[in-house]
Design a protein around this motif. Structure first.
Motif, PDB file in Angstrom:
ATOM      1  N   SER A  72       0.797  -1.166  -0.162  1.00 50.35           N
ATOM      2  CA  SER A  72       0.036  -0.087   0.180  1.00 50.35           C
ATOM      3  C   SER A  72       0.868   1.160   0.019  1.00 50.35           C
ATOM      4  N   ALA A  73       2.256   1.099   0.121  1.00 45.61           N
ATOM      5  CA  ALA A  73       3.095   2.322  -0.064  1.00 45.61           C
ATOM      6  C   ALA A  73       2.852   3.158  -1.237  1.00 45.61           C
ATOM      7  N   PRO A  74       2.470   4.511  -1.297  1.00 48.92           N
ATOM      8  CA  PRO A  74       2.125   5.091  -2.396  1.00 48.92           C
ATOM      9  C   PRO A  74       3.371   5.563  -3.271  1.00 48.92           C
ATOM     10  N   VAL A  75       3.113   5.525  -4.471  1.00 52.27           N
ATOM     11  CA  VAL A  75       4.232   5.950  -5.384  1.00 52.27           C
ATOM     12  C   VAL A  75       3.721   6.935  -6.530  1.00 52.27           C
ATOM     13  N   ARG A  76       4.537   7.869  -6.627  1.00 47.50           N
ATOM     14  CA  ARG A  76       4.232   9.017  -7.658  1.00 47.50           C
ATOM     15  C   ARG A  76       4.761   8.417  -9.155  1.00 47.50           C
ATOM     16  N   VAL A  77       3.807   8.215 -10.086  1.00 49.19           N
ATOM     17  CA  VAL A  77       4.350   8.076 -11.458  1.00 49.19           C
ATOM     18  C   VAL A  77       4.203   9.084 -12.339  1.00 49.19           C
ATOM     19  N   LEU A  78       5.234   9.328 -13.147  1.00 50.82           N
ATOM     20  CA  LEU A  78       5.121  10.262 -14.179  1.00 50.82           C
ATOM     21  C   LEU A  78       5.190   9.652 -15.603  1.00 50.82           C
ATOM     22  N   PHE A  79       4.222   9.924 -16.535  1.00 48.77           N
ATOM     23  CA  PHE A  79       4.202   9.100 -17.812  1.00 48.77           C
ATOM     24  C   PHE A  79       4.811  10.048 -18.738  1.00 48.77           C
ATOM     25  N   ASP A  80       5.902   9.557 -19.569  1.00 50.73           N
ATOM     26  CA  ASP A  80       6.379  10.383 -20.912  1.00 50.73           C
ATOM     27  C   ASP A  80       5.624   9.626 -21.914  1.00 50.73           C
ATOM     28  N   LEU A  81       4.754  10.434 -22.653  1.00 53.14           N
ATOM     29  CA  LEU A  81       3.949  10.018 -23.605  1.00 53.14           C
ATOM     30  C   LEU A  81       4.472  10.046 -25.086  1.00 53.14           C
ATOM     31  N   PRO A  82       4.090   9.287 -26.018  1.00 54.81           N
ATOM     32  CA  PRO A  82       4.558   9.474 -27.555  1.00 54.81           C
ATOM     33  C   PRO A  82       4.730  10.711 -27.838  1.00 54.81           C
ATOM     34  N   ASP A  83       3.629  11.721 -27.851  1.00 49.61           N
ATOM     35  CA  ASP A  83       3.383  13.133 -28.232  1.00 49.61           C
ATOM     36  C   ASP A  83       4.411  14.032 -27.583  1.00 49.61           C
TER      37      ASP A  83
END
Length: 159
Positions: A72-83
């Motif tokens: 249940s540990a929170p994690v921040r995710v940043l998605f680099d998108l194709p555009d």
């Protein structure tokens, strides 16, 4: 012990004195106010209470509690998108790659079956049945950057 009950002239209950093991004092008064009375359970010194509560904190987590905490540990995710755009959200370390792909599909319009996710370190592709915990490169204390490959619908615009 059962007492013989009777009614006196005013209709109040009266008891036969021979059956009573105690004396009734009609004008009994409380000698100390309620605020001055002490309960036996509160007579412990403050140091003893603090020591007891500190001891409770020192107990190690059970294996089950440790695993639940990790999942249940929170994690921040940043998605680099194709555009070239980016989308950020918070997940839990126990979430699967499939949960991340579902988020990308809903937010960015890239079909789950078309997506390939890679860590910014170049590791990947991340596999659907695996959770974020399964990748030792992912640390919940750091923001995780994931590169998304796939065809964006709607001209590549985020929703």
């Amino acid at each position: 012990m059962a007492a013989a009950e009777a009614k006196d002239s005013e209709g109040k209950e009266a008891f036969d004195d021979e059956e009573r093991d105690f004396e009734i004092i009609a004008e009994a008064k409380i000698t100390s106010p309620v605020s001055e009375r002490k309960s036996p359970s509160f007579d412990l010194p403050l140091a003893a209470i603090q020591h007891a509560s500190a001891g409770a904190k020192e107990q190690p987590l059970s294996e089950e509690d440790r695993i639940l905490a990790m999942n249940s540990a929170p994690v921040r995710v940043l998605f680099d998108l194709p555009d070239g755009s980016q989308v950020e959200s918070e997940f839990q370390m126990g979430h699967t790659v499939e949960v991340l792909k579902s988020f990308v599909q809903l937010e960015c319009g890239i079909a789950m079956g078309e997506q390939k996710l890679f860590l910014d370190t170049g590791f990947g592709p991340l596999l659907d049945p695996m959770s974020l915990l399964d990748y030792p490169q992912i640390d919940s204390r750091d923001e995780v950057v994931i590169r998304v490959e796939g065809e964006m619908e709607d001209g590549g615009a985020k929703k």
